[in-house]
Design an enzyme around this catalytic site. Sequence first.
Site, PDB file in Angstrom:
ATOM      1  N   ASP A  96       0.830  -1.213   0.000  1.00  0.00           N
ATOM      2  CA  ASP A  96       0.000   0.000   0.000  1.00  0.00           C
ATOM      3  C   ASP A  96       0.863   1.261   0.000  1.00  0.00           C
ATOM      4  O   ASP A  96       0.377   2.342   0.320  1.00  0.00           O
ATOM      5  CB  ASP A  96      -0.901   0.021   1.245  1.00  0.00           C
ATOM      6  CG  ASP A  96      -1.945  -1.083   1.210  1.00  0.00           C
ATOM      7  OD1 ASP A  96      -2.139  -1.687   0.139  1.00  0.00           O
ATOM      8  OD2 ASP A  96      -2.557  -1.345   2.264  1.00  0.00           O
ATOM      9  N   SER A  97       2.150   1.104  -0.308  1.00  0.00           N
ATOM     10  CA  SER A  97       3.042   2.266  -0.282  1.00  0.00           C
ATOM     11  C   SER A  97       3.893   2.269  -1.539  1.00  0.00           C
ATOM     12  O   SER A  97       3.365   2.276  -2.644  1.00  0.00           O
ATOM     13  CB  SER A  97       3.874   2.242   1.004  1.00  0.00           C
ATOM     14  OG  SER A  97       4.569   1.015   1.122  1.00  0.00           O
TER      15      SER A  97
END
Length: 391
Positions: free
Chosen positions: A201-202
């Site tokens: 998610d990054s």
Amino acid sequence: MYLDSALAGVAALLTTTTVATQYVAQTSAAKVSGKVFDRMAVIWLENTNYDKAAGDPSLQYLAKKGITLSSYYGVTHPSEPNYVAAIGGDYFGMNNDDHNNVPKNISSIVDLLEAKGISWASYQEDMPYTGYQDTEYDNPRTGANMYVRKHNPCVIYDSVATQPSRLNLIKNLTLFQNDLKANALPQWMFITPNMTSDGHDSSVTTAGTWTRNFVEPLLSNSNFMNKTLVLITFDENHDYTQPNKVLGILLGDVIPSSLVGTTDSTFYDHYSEISTVEANWGLDTLGRFDVGANVFKFVADVVGEKVRSWGSTSGSVALSNMYFNQSYAGPFNSKYKNGGWAVPNVDAEYAGRTVLQKIKDAWSSASGNKIYTTNLEIPDGQHPPKGFEPK
Ligand SMILES: *[C@@H]1O[C@H](CO)[C@@H](O)[C@H](O)[C@H]1NC(C)=O
Ligand SMILES: *[C@@H]1O[C@H](CO)[C@@H](O)[C@H](O)[C@H]1NC(C)=O
Ligand SMILES: *[C@@H]1O[C@H](CO)[C@@H](O)[C@H](O)[C@H]1NC(C)=O
Ligand SMILES: *[C@@H]1O[C@H](CO)[C@@H](O)[C@H](O)[C@H]1NC(C)=O
Ligand SMILES: *[C@@H]1O[C@H](CO)[C@@H](O)[C@H](O)[C@H]1NC(C)=O
């Protein structure tokens, strides 16, 4: 959400005693010497193409201290089947991230290790408590994705999750730090950062930074680094239209100084994570795709085993035509369920390794599709094994 964290608190209290007992069990367990390493830590990051990962400064920093694996492949998409493959030698047609349960009669690396008395654990960042079995655990403050079951291979196997003594070894990273301090780390471990830390998610920058921050202190900590091999890799690449090549980095005090900072372009895939462990400790095999997988070359060189090139089996598909970007059929496929549970090749023998007796006992009279050989080449959805055509 609130209920979840309240329950987590209760369960955490309940598990404190068992966890404390575990320290005793693990420190007093005799260490089983390996031919090359006495400990292996596998760290998986998420969804990044090879070039992008190899270009990250933090990962470059770590790679300079070890060996870069430049021809290392994920076996399909999306995430979960790759994690499943890395400990069980197949993904059984899985093409999804569902709450799948691998049947109890299917063995994993855990059976191979335990058969020889080698300690193991799975460390999952932010899993709320030891043995947690739910699909996910979000950050209670922000609601963001944090721990996910699909990245925790051991808990997906019923042969692990239904045995309390094994479930007790599926812990979080807080307990990794405790085990480290207590000099009670196991000999084999699978480490999964949370959904931010692993890049899911990054970004690869976040994943690289997290990994350098986590690994660098361990390199000089003798409770960790004592004939230790570390593998840092990714579950799959990001661009599904490109071949599924990912970065692999081998680190540790067992890397010969002459190989520090070098690149190994031997073909590997996630099944090499199993075969390398087998070769190092003289373990039996699962009789699946682990059997033919290349052992990491610097280990193979010591144990006197040859690595092979993709394409050394006559009639095999050229590597340039293998994208490993689609699953073949099977029981976990959302669409093409044909093929059944593939039967381990109980007669397989490669490099002196034979199949675990327990697996022979369970499967030798089973009827079903037999797809596993001693070859290096593995199938994908576009080149499926017989019986598992996606149709
Ligand atoms: C890790 O697991 C332990 C034991 O179950 C629990 O007490 C602790 O709260 C967990 N830590 C985190 C950060 O979730
Ligand atoms: C994941 O862990 C890191 C620390 O390693 C933390 O900064 C981050 O907030 C965590 N992610 C979530 C979603 O909580
Ligand atoms: C390193 O391993 C050796 C051999 O197993 C052992 O005797 C020694 O105590 C270990 N060192 C540490 C710090 O655990
Ligand atoms: C997999 O790769 C092949 C070859 O490039 C391509 O034709 C196919 O569309 C890809 N599949 C997916 C799911 O992206
Ligand atoms: C293994 O378990 C699966 C799922 O329960 C079952 O369908 C299969 O027949 C079993 N195979 C053997 C050889 O026991």
